[in-house]
Motif scaffolding. Structure first.
Motif, PDB file in Angstrom:
ATOM      1  N   UNK A 100      33.050 -11.271  49.525  1.00  0.00           N
ATOM      2  CA  UNK A 100      32.071 -10.207  49.741  1.00  0.00           C
ATOM      3  C   UNK A 100      32.644  -8.809  49.640  1.00  0.00           C
ATOM      4  N   UNK A 101      33.918  -8.659  49.332  1.00  0.00           N
ATOM      5  CA  UNK A 101      34.498  -7.318  49.275  1.00  0.00           C
ATOM      6  C   UNK A 101      34.603  -6.710  50.659  1.00  0.00           C
ATOM      7  N   UNK A 122      30.519  -5.822  44.352  1.00  0.00           N
ATOM      8  CA  UNK A 122      30.908  -6.525  43.128  1.00  0.00           C
ATOM      9  C   UNK A 122      30.635  -8.032  43.156  1.00  0.00           C
ATOM     10  N   UNK A 123      30.955  -8.735  44.245  1.00  0.00           N
ATOM     11  CA  UNK A 123      30.714 -10.192  44.207  1.00  0.00           C
ATOM     12  C   UNK A 123      29.232 -10.557  44.167  1.00  0.00           C
ATOM     13  N   UNK A 124      28.356  -9.602  44.426  1.00  0.00           N
ATOM     14  CA  UNK A 124      26.932  -9.942  44.538  1.00  0.00           C
ATOM     15  C   UNK A 124      26.087  -9.354  43.415  1.00  0.00           C
ATOM     16  N   UNK A 138      29.308  -6.688  57.200  1.00  0.00           N
ATOM     17  CA  UNK A 138      28.958  -7.982  56.603  1.00  0.00           C
ATOM     18  C   UNK A 138      27.641  -8.499  57.178  1.00  0.00           C
ATOM     19  N   UNK A 139      26.754  -8.951  56.267  1.00  0.00           N
ATOM     20  CA  UNK A 139      25.489  -9.522  56.713  1.00  0.00           C
ATOM     21  C   UNK A 139      25.552 -11.042  56.565  1.00  0.00           C
ATOM     22  N   UNK A 140      24.450 -11.691  56.908  1.00  0.00           N
ATOM     23  CA  UNK A 140      24.461 -13.152  57.013  1.00  0.00           C
ATOM     24  C   UNK A 140      24.845 -13.827  55.695  1.00  0.00           C
ATOM     25  N   UNK A 141      24.416 -13.248  54.574  1.00  0.00           N
ATOM     26  CA  UNK A 141      24.714 -13.884  53.289  1.00  0.00           C
ATOM     27  C   UNK A 141      26.216 -13.815  52.975  1.00  0.00           C
ATOM     28  N   UNK A 142      26.846 -12.697  53.340  1.00  0.00           N
ATOM     29  CA  UNK A 142      28.297 -12.567  53.148  1.00  0.00           C
ATOM     30  C   UNK A 142      29.020 -13.638  53.967  1.00  0.00           C
ATOM     31  N   UNK A 143      28.516 -13.902  55.164  1.00  0.00           N
ATOM     32  CA  UNK A 143      29.170 -14.900  56.024  1.00  0.00           C
ATOM     33  C   UNK A 143      28.884 -16.313  55.534  1.00  0.00           C
TER      34      UNK A 143
END
Lengths: 86, 404
Positions: free
Chosen positions: A16-17, B67-69, A38-43
């Motif tokens: 997620x950077x 970038x990853x998204x 960080x949001x839920x999708x990143x986790x």
């Protein structure tokens, strides 16, 4: 085998950077995910990569309930220990 | 009173120029970017040419968090939006979030991102599919990401009507401004030059299979043989004229009129809809045919489609009644990105008093078009008509006008 904060930081960056205003090398263990950007999708993506790298399966709702890096490390390490013992 | 919508900022990501200045310089010089595909090996595909945006390094412009998204089209759109806002002199963090919305168009969504994740799914398994696939491929993702990055919480959305969508989105932006939102980021960027995107386009049967970059995309030419796809487009800042004036902005021009129609069922014998779309746009703008100084054509480059477009233009303006141009001969067809880029080009043409050329084309005399070819044509321009047609029947027309 221990899943460390450094392991987690590397996977977070790949998944997620990092937010420009956050220093992941600072004292982040007890910072909340939303403070770290960080949001839920990143986790979700982070959890998925941890599972792939370590061949374990994490309980989705447990991961969702982990609000900080320390809590997530604990979940992963418990699972690693359980898998190793099995 | 109905609010006037003006365009105050341009952000361009085009194959023949990244950034407004680079694009406009190249366009006036007639520099085409159509070339053999470099983003993947096209040798086993029947069509091998495209207009590719070169020299775009997303890492130089966007934070690692994004970038990853993001698919390539979203990265280009986010950067073009940054440029457009900067060009407009707008600092989004200084404006109320609900006073700003985002309405873009899309024709394919994030194909390259989707292709990579589908490859992960098939070759490695579902646990290897990025969680971001949930939205990164999606038509509305550019609007969503621009909205999040800039804190824009006003009315937002996406319009999907192939190439016509580029005008339809800007028309929707104008509607939202008339309903009371002072600023809408609009326009569109499309980019699907990857194997999956390519086979999807090939399936449509309208791509040129010529190997010669100067002979491959020839709208209104006797040798028209389909189009060359391109990637990119333009993001535009659209504002309520009063709000723009209040903050001291200098608009490029006004969105003066818009019309959209849909073709009748093929074989019905009824006239297709482009002429009526033009007439609706002129009536909406309150201008006469003689007021229009130049037409930016859709330029399908299929004989039947070219003839239909020429007939619609000459039905309204008469034979050789108005200069016509298609600068997209330098970029390829950008799908939903094409018309916003044409709008930006129209506004630059007005400011610079030059009509950019259509390159490589020798127009069929019988079409009766005064096509601007070879070199830019100096002209005092005030009112410009932009046309865009989407596959299977969408026709849209938009009039932009100088505000001075």
């Amino acid at each position: 085998m221990q899943f460390t904060l450094d392991d987690l930081k590397r996977i977070l960056l790949e998944s997620a950077g990092a937010d420009e205003s956050v220093d992941l090398d600072g004292d982040i263990l007890d910072r909340r995910w939303d403070e770290l950007g960080y949001e839920s999708l990143a986790l979700l993506e982070t959890g998925s990569r941890i599972e792939r790298e370590h061949g374990i399966s994490l309980d989705e709702s447990e991961v969702a309930d982990a609000h900080t890096p320390r809590e997530l490390l604990a979940i992963v390490n418990t699972q690693l220990a359980t898998t190793a013992a099995a | 009173m109905t609010a006037t919508a003006v365009i105050t900022g341009l952000g361009v990501a085009a194959p023949n120029g990244l950034g407004v200045k680079e694009y406009w310089t190249a366009t006036l010089r007639g520099e085409s970017a159509i070339a053999r595909i470099e983003r993947f090996d096209p040798s086993r595909y029947p069509a091998r040419l495209a207009g590719q945006v070169r020299g775009f390094v997303a890492e130089d412009h966007l934070p690692s968090r994004l970038l990853p998204q993001t698919d390539r089209m979203t990265r280009l759109a986010l950067v073009a939006a940054d440029w457009a806002l900067d060009d407009a002199g707008v600092r989004p963090d200084e404006l109320p979030p609900y006073d700003m919305g985002v309405v873009t168009a899309s024709s394919s969504g994030g194909f390259e991102f989707g292709q990579n994740e589908l490859r992960n799914l098939w070759s490695k398994g579902s646990q290897y599919v990025s969680a971001y696939q949930s939205f990164a491929w999606f038509y509305a993702v550019n609007s969503g990401q621009i909205s999040i990055r800039n804190g824009m919480k006003g009315p937002s959305g996406v319009v999907v009507s192939d190439q016509a969508g580029g005008l339809d989105a800007v028309a929707q932006a104008r509607r939202q401004i008339r309903r009371g939102t002072p600023l809408i980021v609009s326009g569109s960027i499309d980019a699907s030059i990857c194997p999956w995107g390519w086979v999807a386009q090939l399936a449509g049967g309208r791509l040129s299979t010529s190997e010669d970059p100067d002979r491959a995309y020839l709208p209104f030419d006797a040798n028209a043989c389909g189009h060359v796809p391109g990637e990119g487009g333009a993001i535009l800042v659209v504002e309520d004229a009063e709000a723009a004036r209040h903050r001291g902005a200098r608009p490029y021009g006004e969105i003066a009129g818009y019309g959209a129609t849909f073709d009748p069922r093929p074989g019905s014998g009824r006239e297709r809809g482009l002429r009526r779309a033009i007439e609706l746009a002129l009536a909406d703008a309150g201008v006469e045919e003689r007021d229009v100084d130049v037409v930016f054509a859709d330029g399908a480059a299929l004989p039947e489609e070219d003839r239909a477009e020429a007939e619609a233009i000459t039905a309204v303006f008469g034979r050789a009644g108005v200069p016509v141009t298609a600068p997209k001969t330098m970029t390829g067809r950008l799908y939903s990105g094409a018309a916003p880029l044409d709008l930006a080009t129209a506004l630059l043409s007005i400011a610079d008093r030059q009509i950019p050329p259509t390159v490589n084309v020798r127009p069929v005399t019988d079409y009766g078009l005064d096509l601007v070819t070879g070199a830019p044509r100096p002209a005092e321009l005030r009112t410009v008509l932009v046309l865009a047609r989407g596959h299977a029947g969408f026709n849209s027309a938009m009039v932009v006008r100088s505000v001075a």
